[in-house]
Scaffold this motif. Structure first.
Motif, PDB file in Angstrom:
ATOM      1  N   THR A 107      41.407  32.138  29.217  1.00  0.00           N
ATOM      2  CA  THR A 107      40.508  32.518  30.301  1.00  0.00           C
ATOM      3  C   THR A 107      41.318  33.052  31.470  1.00  0.00           C
ATOM      4  N   GLU A 108      40.688  33.889  32.264  1.00  0.00           N
ATOM      5  CA  GLU A 108      41.322  34.378  33.477  1.00  0.00           C
ATOM      6  C   GLU A 108      40.249  34.502  34.546  1.00  0.00           C
ATOM      7  N   ILE A 109      40.465  33.828  35.655  1.00  0.00           N
ATOM      8  CA  ILE A 109      39.523  33.863  36.767  1.00  0.00           C
ATOM      9  C   ILE A 109      40.187  34.577  37.936  1.00  0.00           C
ATOM     10  N   ASN A 147      45.845  24.896  33.306  1.00  0.00           N
ATOM     11  CA  ASN A 147      45.716  25.959  34.311  1.00  0.00           C
ATOM     12  C   ASN A 147      47.068  26.385  34.854  1.00  0.00           C
TER      13      ASN A 147
END
Length: 127
Positions: free
Chosen positions: A33-35, A80
């Protein structure tokens, strides 16, 4: 006990972000994931914020081992890794899996989390 490992480096934010992805991959981690926190805050609440990305990094083999040891550990996955712009530099920091896993009463899982943390720390050191 600190809950993260960090390194501040010189360079362009996007270049450091690319170097971070490459270092994670070299150590067996993929980015699931990448936010983009900067874009999200702008779009959702109209706030200007510095470049800040949260990468959800996962080493599939290590995650599988952890899930076999503790079936509910998935609430703490993935690991993270954050890349943020600071004053003229870029900071990269990653969660210390042992710090978060210490909340679970499972010594085998804690030893495993320490190993994961060593791999993450090695990736951060290479950036």
């Amino acid at each position: 006990m600190s809950y993260f490992t960090a390194r501040t480096v010189e360079g362009d934010f996007d270049a450091v972000l690319d170097r971070t992805r490459a270092a994670l991959q070299k150590h067996g981690f993929g980015v699931l994931t990448e936010i983009d926190v900067q874009a999200t805050l702008k779009a959702k609440i109209g706030v200007d914020f510095r470049p800040y990305r949260i990468l959800g990094a996962c080493n599939p083999t290590m995650a599988h081992e952890a899930l076999k040891m503790e079936p509910h550990v998935g609430v703490m996955l993935p690991c993270n890794v954050v890349v943020q712009q600071t004053e003229g530099r870029v900071e990269v920091f990653a969660v210390d899996p042992a710090a978060s896993m210490s909340a679970i009463d499972n010594p085998e899982l804690l030893r495993h989390a320490q190993s994961v943390g060593e791999h993450l720390g090695a990736a951060i050191a290479e950036i």
